[in-house]
Scaffold this active site. Structure first.
Site, PDB file in Angstrom:
ATOM      1  N   ALA A  20      -4.725   7.483  -4.203  1.00  0.00           N
ATOM      2  CA  ALA A  20      -3.141   7.024  -4.636  1.00  0.00           C
ATOM      3  C   ALA A  20      -3.483   5.505  -4.965  1.00  0.00           C
ATOM      4  CB  ALA A  20      -2.287   7.250  -3.311  1.00  0.00           C
ATOM      5  N   SER A  50       0.930  -1.254   0.132  1.00  0.00           N
ATOM      6  CA  SER A  50      -0.249  -0.020   0.037  1.00  0.00           C
ATOM      7  C   SER A  50       0.880   1.173   0.025  1.00  0.00           C
ATOM      8  CB  SER A  50      -0.854  -0.142   1.128  1.00  0.00           C
ATOM      9  OG  SER A  50      -1.880   0.896   0.969  1.00  0.00           O
ATOM     10  N   ASN A  51       0.334   2.434   0.379  1.00  0.00           N
ATOM     11  CA  ASN A  51       1.084   3.666   0.462  1.00  0.00           C
ATOM     12  C   ASN A  51       0.546   4.541   1.380  1.00  0.00           C
ATOM     13  OD1 ASN A  51      -0.876   5.267  -0.824  1.00  0.00           O
ATOM     14  ND2 ASN A  51      -0.863   3.870  -2.549  1.00  0.00           N
ATOM     15  N   HIS A  52       1.228   5.620   1.775  1.00  0.00           N
ATOM     16  CA  HIS A  52       0.833   6.580   2.557  1.00  0.00           C
ATOM     17  C   HIS A  52      -0.210   7.588   2.814  1.00  0.00           C
ATOM     18  CE1 HIS A  52       4.451   5.601   4.977  1.00  0.00           C
ATOM     19  NE2 HIS A  52       5.364   5.586   3.903  1.00  0.00           N
ATOM     20  N   SER A  53      -1.064   7.322   1.711  1.00  0.00           N
ATOM     21  CA  SER A  53      -2.086   8.236   1.453  1.00  0.00           C
ATOM     22  C   SER A  53      -3.256   8.268   2.340  1.00  0.00           C
ATOM     23  CB  SER A  53      -3.114   8.002   0.124  1.00  0.00           C
ATOM     24  OG  SER A  53      -4.064   8.682  -0.044  1.00  0.00           O
TER      25      SER A  53
END
Ligand code: CTP
Length: 402
Positions: free
Chosen positions: A276, A208-211
């Protein structure tokens, strides 16, 4: 226009405080609901009894009076707007530093509504670099400023520092409410994506990512406030945000986001892709948890479907498609490439070079349009960025049918 509006009026210790009796009178006359909070010093300039009588609500000043302390959070949530007029140099400085030694400051710090300040002080205090720096801080925190007028001051000097007259404060509030929620996309269908996606590796792990989803959520709220029917396709975000009045589709993976977007795209007048989306996902998802062994497992990645591009390919003449680009380098070239390859009408560029931080409450954007324009905006709270994005889309209304 002010009928039923909930206005929290904060009054501080400045000679201009005497004018607030008239300000309250004007607001109540327009059928606004007014509640007054005073700093202890304000009571030397105007009587709480006068303000309680005119506002038809008890004017509060004592932080620890029975029931008042527990009320301070509710008051900031109750109000549509908090107006601090007059704002003395002392309280202005405390607000900038986040001090909390009286009821007015406690309410200000916990207020979730917009805050408008009307400073009033002597010319030299107003011009002092520390006051001007504090003012910049307050502006960056999202406070709106009714700048003082130039004229005769209580000290006998002549210059900037006079609180704007009550009539002008009322006019400011009228246009504030008029612009706050223009119903200019009333009945339009708006599809918005927000937050990250999670691409499963096995039942307990994912990519995943930090969004934080804050930008997309702010856009969704802005559209809802402006009268649109909002469908929000929302990835897993940490906090529980207010999505009242919207259709929210919770998804986890990019495939789920793809399906949800394609289900709702045909009826969307405006689609804004702020999510994102992960660019890659594991080729296969293990059915059971991958166990730790001596050999290091390899997770083969494959590309996810580009949702924005797929919508750009089927976009109708009447539809408006807005994409985002998060870049660390060659920002303009990358944004323009995305505008073209994804057949978007607008690309909103976030540059990490502009000091943007994941999860922050403010953002600095540049919008590239398919008409060849490049529109730069200052850094500002995400609620205001959301409004800039919608205003920009509507600015081209005459050329784009929405
Ligand atoms: N996007 C999408 N589907 C994907 C990837 C991105 O719909 N699989 C959308 C995002 O929501 C955003 C825009 O495409 O509106 C740009 O995303 P970004 O990740 O910045 O661009 P990429 O196309 O992934 O290109 P790059 O990795 O080169 O930056």
């Amino acid at each position: 226009m002010m009928k039923g509006k909930k206005i929290l009026l904060g009054i501080t210790g400045s000679i201009a405080a005497y004018k607030t009796a008239y300000l309250v009178r004007l607001l109540v006359k327009q059928e606004a609901e007014v509640r007054v909070i005073m700093t202890p010093a304000a009571k030397d300039f105007v009587s709480p009894l006068t303000l309680s009588t005119l506002s038809r609500n008890e004017a509060l000043a004592d932080m620890f009076a029975e029931s008042t302390w527990s009320n301070h959070v509710q008051l900031g949530r109750w109000a549509d707007v908090m107006v601090i007029a007059p704002l003395s140099c002392n309280t202005l400085s405390k607000m900038a530093q986040g001090l909390c030694d009286n009821l007015l400051l406690a309410v200000y710090l916990s207020a979730t509504c917009p805050v408008i300040i009307a400073p009033a002080m002597d010319e030299d205090m107003w011009k002092h670099p520390s006051t001007q720096n504090n003012l910049k801080l307050l502006k960056n925190y999202g406070n709106k400023i009714i700048f003082p007028a130039t004229g005769e001051l209580a000290s006998g000097l002549f210059g900037p520092g006079r609180m704007k007259e009550p009539e002008l404060i009322v006019h400011y509030l009228e246009s504030f409410f008029e612009n706050k929620n223009p119903k200019d996309i009333e009945g339009k269908n708006v599809l918005i994506t927000a937050g990250p996606t999670q691409e499963a590796i096995d039942p307990v792990r994912y990519i995943s990512n930090h969004s934080s989803g804050k930008m997309g959520l702010a856009i969704a709220r802005e559209c809802k406030n402006r009268g649109a029917n909002v469908t929000l396709v929302l990835g897993p975000v940490p906090s529980k945000e207010n999505t009242d009045g919207m259709t929210v589709i919770h998804i986890s993976s990019s495939d789920e986001m793809y399906d949800a977007c394609h289900r709702h795209f045909a009826s969307a007048d405006i689609t804004i892709m702020a999510a994102a989306v992960a660019d890659y996902k594991p080729e296969m998802v293990h059915e059971t948890k991958i166990k730790k062994t001596d050999t290091i497992p390899e997770v083969k990645l494959v590309k996810t479907k580009d949702i924005l591009k797929s919508l750009g390919e089927i976009k109708g003449e009447h539809q408006t498609l807005v994409g985002f680009a998060l870049e660390t380098n060659d920002e303009k070239a990358n944004a323009l490439r995305k505008l073209k390859t994804k057949n978007a009408d607008y690309i909103v560029l976030n540059s990490l070079q502009d000091g943007m931080i994941f999860g922050a409450d403010s953002n600095k954007i540049t919008i590239f349009t398919k008409y060849g324009d490049e529109i730069r905006f200052d850094g500002k709270p995400k609620t205001e960025v959301a409004s800039d994005i919608i205003n920009t889309v509507l600015k081209y209304k005459s050329t784009v049918t929405i």
